[in-house]
Design a protein around this motif. Structure first.
Motif, PDB file in Angstrom:
ATOM      1  N   MET C   1      11.170 113.759 153.289  1.00 30.43           N
ATOM      2  CA  MET C   1      10.617 114.604 152.234  1.00 30.43           C
ATOM      3  C   MET C   1       9.175 114.190 151.946  1.00 30.43           C
ATOM      4  O   MET C   1       8.857 113.022 151.900  1.00 30.43           O
ATOM      5  N   PRO C   3       5.821 113.731 149.709  1.00 25.94           N
ATOM      6  CA  PRO C   3       5.562 113.449 148.295  1.00 25.94           C
ATOM      7  C   PRO C   3       5.119 114.675 147.506  1.00 25.94           C
ATOM      8  O   PRO C   3       5.500 114.847 146.370  1.00 25.94           O
ATOM      9  N   SER C   5       6.074 117.556 147.551  1.00 26.56           N
ATOM     10  CA  SER C   5       7.135 118.465 147.121  1.00 26.56           C
ATOM     11  C   SER C   5       7.793 117.978 145.832  1.00 26.56           C
ATOM     12  O   SER C   5       8.639 118.639 145.277  1.00 26.56           O
ATOM     13  N   LEU C   6       7.404 116.799 145.383  1.00 27.70           N
ATOM     14  CA  LEU C   6       7.953 116.303 144.125  1.00 27.70           C
ATOM     15  C   LEU C   6       7.098 116.795 142.972  1.00 27.70           C
ATOM     16  O   LEU C   6       5.901 116.569 142.936  1.00 27.70           O
ATOM     17  N   GLU C   7       7.739 117.450 142.038  1.00 25.78           N
ATOM     18  CA  GLU C   7       6.970 117.920 140.893  1.00 25.78           C
ATOM     19  C   GLU C   7       6.971 116.877 139.795  1.00 25.78           C
ATOM     20  O   GLU C   7       7.862 116.055 139.707  1.00 25.78           O
ATOM     21  N   PRO C   9       7.834 115.098 136.702  1.00 22.41           N
ATOM     22  CA  PRO C   9       9.051 115.234 135.913  1.00 22.41           C
ATOM     23  C   PRO C   9       8.744 115.661 134.482  1.00 22.41           C
ATOM     24  O   PRO C   9       7.795 115.179 133.875  1.00 22.41           O
ATOM     25  N   THR C  10       9.529 116.558 133.972  1.00 16.99           N
ATOM     26  CA  THR C  10       9.318 116.979 132.600  1.00 16.99           C
ATOM     27  C   THR C  10      10.598 117.591 132.043  1.00 16.99           C
ATOM     28  O   THR C  10      11.358 118.213 132.752  1.00 16.99           O
ATOM     29  N   ASN C  11      10.828 117.349 130.783  1.00 17.31           N
ATOM     30  CA  ASN C  11      11.924 118.006 130.086  1.00 17.31           C
ATOM     31  C   ASN C  11      11.412 118.413 128.718  1.00 17.31           C
ATOM     32  O   ASN C  11      11.565 117.715 127.739  1.00 17.31           O
ATOM     33  N   ARG C 159       6.619 110.219 126.295  1.00 18.13           N
ATOM     34  CA  ARG C 159       7.018 110.889 127.540  1.00 18.13           C
ATOM     35  C   ARG C 159       7.452 112.323 127.275  1.00 18.13           C
ATOM     36  O   ARG C 159       7.939 112.650 126.200  1.00 18.13           O
ATOM     37  N   HIS C 161       9.922 114.008 127.564  1.00 16.47           N
ATOM     38  CA  HIS C 161      11.384 114.071 127.647  1.00 16.47           C
ATOM     39  C   HIS C 161      11.885 114.295 126.220  1.00 16.47           C
ATOM     40  O   HIS C 161      11.747 113.428 125.364  1.00 16.47           O
TER      41      HIS C 161
END
Lengths: 316, 339, 189
Positions: C1, C3, C5-7, C9-11, C159, C161
């Motif tokens: 994979m 790198p 393609s990694l978004e 992170p967020t919530n 963060r 999150h």
């Protein structure tokens, strides 16, 4: 036989309505799994022509897993399963069932539960009621039936539930007015329907007019797969072809041809049997795939859905 | 042959934790290819697994049992909020008691026994010298909440996920050895909310598919997956709660001590449907091995090097490896003939 | 994979445009502080006989003599009481800070409402409530990261999150690994 099927003995058979028989099932060895209210099991019925598999709700108290009870209505246009249960199965017989699964669990955070049962649709609520009473939940049961055919347990329910019980016997011209049933309900009310598709649609349509949110409406429709025109299905990996007859489901035809497809509800709800499609036009009949997923025409739920085209190629 | 639990060792301060040769040989090494690849890697947790492996029994009780239970007691004493259960999760916690006691007494009869007379149960944990008579389902007959009671007697963290509206909610858990997540903060979150911070390929529909899979897990058909990270020192409690007291250990790695200090931390995560409540029990069993012990297996040493070398930068950052990752790769390179 | 393609992170909650649910039998409008002009226009688009306005403010402000005025500390009790009298067919429209609208969400959910009945306007400011993951203390109205925890005084990285239950973002000490490595505060957006 899949590895985790359970062998049970028919400990008792009882006629609980003119067209409904109740079966008490006990474990042949070991013990049965505990279960949650609203659970069902899939019963395997070895008929002479073919093996039938139908899902039936457990109607015993979920606190007591010493035996399971199910009730089977003799279907007017039975595809074989209910006839088998009514005519072949006797006390002392052994059957294979799946472990319990639940696609119709009560919403315990609801403040008011309205249970709406039609005919043999009373069965899942039979396991709701003891738990609702233990939890002192606020509920009412509305039971629609035709006493010349169905209406199982109505007398004991009337006695146990008192003012929480409402019965509508259409053989005595008693009708349930859905608009009145749904009117003026307070916040926190949830409704559960187990019955034919038409009843579910009626409730959904009245609820929508009243401005109810969709997620307070819960339903279970264990309708048998409806017949359709015959078609041919081909497995892309091996080229094997299987004929699907008018009155059998795609899943049943595949099982008959010894093509294993994982499955659970056999009613287009759980999504376990989702199978990729390489070619052909699908007639979707399930409640699982989203509208977008259905439009892609690349995945079929063989327990209920069929082909529009004469030929369907499965990518398995 | 199974190893007996050994006397208590520590996962903090003087870090007396060690792995025996048997424990090293059965370590659940997570890399199956010579390159790091993200995969969902979920498989049936079918019984019985290979003899002597960590997958042999539903719950693995190993030589670290007493040490991990002593560590859990310390964490709960410092912060009782590491165990929590919302009111509607009581039945699910009793489901867990039934599942854990039944499995332990059947799989390790030399250590645990369970006798039932209707709802009157008698439990004997010979390792911790606990005997209890209680009424199943009646929380007032236990000395503490059902979840804390059973959680103090079984290795691994446990989260109990409530299932409603086709989603899963983090509504109960006992979490004293997490890889950097806080149960107190994540409490009540839905599946997609608590996964929000995880970097992964957000291909279209990945959460929806995973959720449909998990909500369909059936009674009697548990599944498992492995997860991993690197931990400095044999520290079980790498929680955000206590991070101020261990974060600085990440700066203590040197080329001289990297093999001894850096541990591969592997979680065997099992998801199991609870029959009475329809909740999902999510168990997270943590195994720690120093690089020093890990490289005694030449194939692991080589694969570990390749996996670390090809690890995507966002994951290095997310897993908190930034400060020492190059030293790990450099140390492991000597075991990889290509270099 | 790869790198890339990694978004990141967020919530964080996503706020969609709010429209009136015309099918609803009753409409409850809840606003923190003085209602914006847009909110007033939105409010006036609904038939008078079918709506209630709840204003939450520490000072006396009113746009409608029929509105109910409460302070923040009175909100839970008043809202619970109002919802106890309302029909199943009710929709809430809420405007305010992010912590406020999720506090309303919690009270409404406790009262038996489901998520689709609670329409939230995008928060009126970028201020965040912060949950300290070390001492569990809540710090209100955080605008920058790192921020100082009002409980343990640690420097917390804010963060992306978010917990709906706590109506807060998570804060984790930023200089635990190296006390000399403390970045300058950046404004949160």
């Amino acid at each position: 036989m899949s590895t985790d099927q359970i062998k049970v003995r028919v400990a008792a058979v009882a006629q609980v309505a003119p067209m409904i028989r109740e079966f008490t099932l006990t474990a042949v060895t070991g013990s049965l799994y505990p279960f949650s209210p609203g659970s069902h099991v899939v019963v395997e019925m070895p008929g002479e022509q073919k093996i039938y598999r139908n899902a039936y709700s457990l109607l015993s108290d979920s606190h007591d897993a010493s035996a399971y009870r199910i009730a089977v209505r003799l279907q007017d246009n039975s595809r074989g399963g209910s006839v088998f249960m009514h005519q072949q199965v006797k006390e002392g017989d052994e059957l294979l069932i799946s472990p319990p699964a639940n696609l119709f669990i009560p919403q315990w955070n609801a403040q008011k539960h309205i249970l709406l049962a039609a005919g043999v649709g009373i069965t899942p609520f039979m396991s709701y009621l003891p738990e609702m009473q233990r939890r002192q939940a606020d509920f009412e049961l509305h039971y629609l039936f035709r006493s010349k055919q169905t209406g199982a347990y109505q007398l004991e329910l009337a006695e146990q539930l008192g003012q929480r019980f409402f019965s509508y016997d259409s053989d005595q011209a008693q009708r349930c007015n859905i608009s009145e049933l749904l009117a003026d309900r307070p916040l926190g009310t949830h409704i559960y329907i187990c019955g034919p598709e038409g009843l579910i649609k009626d409730v959904q349509s009245v609820a929508e007019q009243l401005g109810w949110p969709d997620s307070v409406i819960h339903f279970e429709e264990f309708a048998a797969p409806k017949p359709g025109k015959p078609f041919t299905v081909e497995l892309k990996s091996t080229g094997k072809t299987v004929q699907v007859g008018e009155s059998e489901s795609l899943l049943e035809a595949l099982e008959e041809a010894e093509v294993a497809v994982p499955n659970l509800c056999r009613g287009g709800v759980c999504g376990q049997c989702a199978t990729p499609v390489a070619e052909g036009e699908i007639e979707h009949r399930d409640n699982y795939l989203s509208v977008d997923e259905k439009a892609r025409q690349d995945c079929v739920m063989p327990c209920v859905s069929r082909a529009h085209s004469d030929r369907l190629v499965l990518d398995i | 042959m199974r190893i007996s639990p050994k006397p208590v060792q520590s996962f903090r301060d003087d870090f007396t934790y060690t792995n025996s040769r048997e424990a090293i040989s059965r370590f659940p090494f997570p890399f199956v290819e010579d390159e790091y690849r993200y995969s969902v890697n979920i498989e049936p947790h079918a019984m019985s697994g290979p003899d002597g492996s960590v997958f042999e029994k539903f719950l693995d009780i190993d030589e670290h049992y007493l040490s991990e239970m002593a560590e859990r007691a310390i964490v709960l004493k410092e912060n009782p909020a590491r165990c929590l259960s919302m009111k509607h999760m009581d039945l699910a916690c009793w489901d867990m008691i039934e599942r854990v006691m039944s499995a332990l007494s059947a799989d390790y009869p030399e250590h645990f026994s369970l006798t039932k007379q209707g709802d009157n149960w008698h439990w004997h944990n010979k390792l911790l010298d606990i005997q209890e008579d209680f009424v199943f389902g009646d929380s007032s007959t236990l000395p503490m909440s059902p979840l804390e009671y059973i959680g103090r007697q079984v290795q691994g963290d446990f989260a109990i996920l409530d299932q409603r509206n086709a989603d899963l909610f983090m509504d109960a858990g006992i979490v004293t050895c997490p890889a950097d997540w806080s149960l107190a903060f994540d409490a009540g979150m839905s599946f997609s909310e608590w996964h929000g911070p995880v970097p992964m390929a957000r291909e279209e529909g990945i959460f929806e598919r995973a959720l449909k899979y998990l909500t369909a897990i059936q009674v009697g058909r548990p599944v498992r997956r492995l997860n991993w990270t690197l931990t400095i020192n044999a520290r079980m409690d790498t929680s955000p709660e206590t991070y101020p007291s261990w974060g600085n250990e990440r700066t203590s790695v040197t080329p001289e001590n990297v093999a001894e200090k850096v541990h591969l931390r592997v979680e065997v995560q099992v998801l199991d449907r609870m029959p009475r409540s329809n909740a999902l029990m999510f168990s997270i069993r943590t195994y720690l091995i120093s690089l020093e012990d890990l490289v005694t297996n030449p194939q692991w040493a080589k694969r570990m090097h390749r996996a670390m070398k090809t690890l995507p930068a966002p994951l290095v950052e997310y897993k908190g490896l930034t400060r020492f990752h190059p030293m790990v790769v450099e140390y492991l390179s000597q075991f990889d003939p290509v270099n | 994979m790869q790198p890339e393609s990694l978004e990141a992170p967020t919530n964080r909650p996503i706020y969609s445009p709010v429209i009136v649910n015309n099918k609803s039998a009753h409409h409850l409008f809840i606003c923190e502080g003085y209602p914006s002009r847009e909110f007033q226009i939105f409010y006036s688009s609904v038939d008078d006989s079918k709506k209630t306005l709840l204003l939450v403010s520490e000072s006396d402000s009113t746009i409608d003599h029929d509105s109910i005025l409460v302070t923040h500390s009175e909100l839970t009790a008043k809202l619970t009481q109002l919802l106890g009298e309302m029909p199943l067919s009710t929709t809430i429209y809420v405007l305010g800070s992010e912590a406020f609208i999720w506090d309303v969400h919690s009270v409404a959910t406790q009262a038996g409402m489901v998520a689709e009945q609670i329409k939230m306007f995008a928060p009126v400011s970028g201020q965040r409530r912060l949950f300290c993951t070390h001492c569990y203390h809540i710090t209100e109205d955080v605008t920058h990261s790192p921020a100082v925890c009002s409980g343990c005084q640690r420097n917390l990285l804010v963060r992306d999150h978010f917990s709906r239950l706590h109506a807060a973002y998570v804060g984790v000490q930023i200089d635990a690994e190296d006390p000399d490595d403390l970045p300058l505060p950046q404004e949160l957006i």
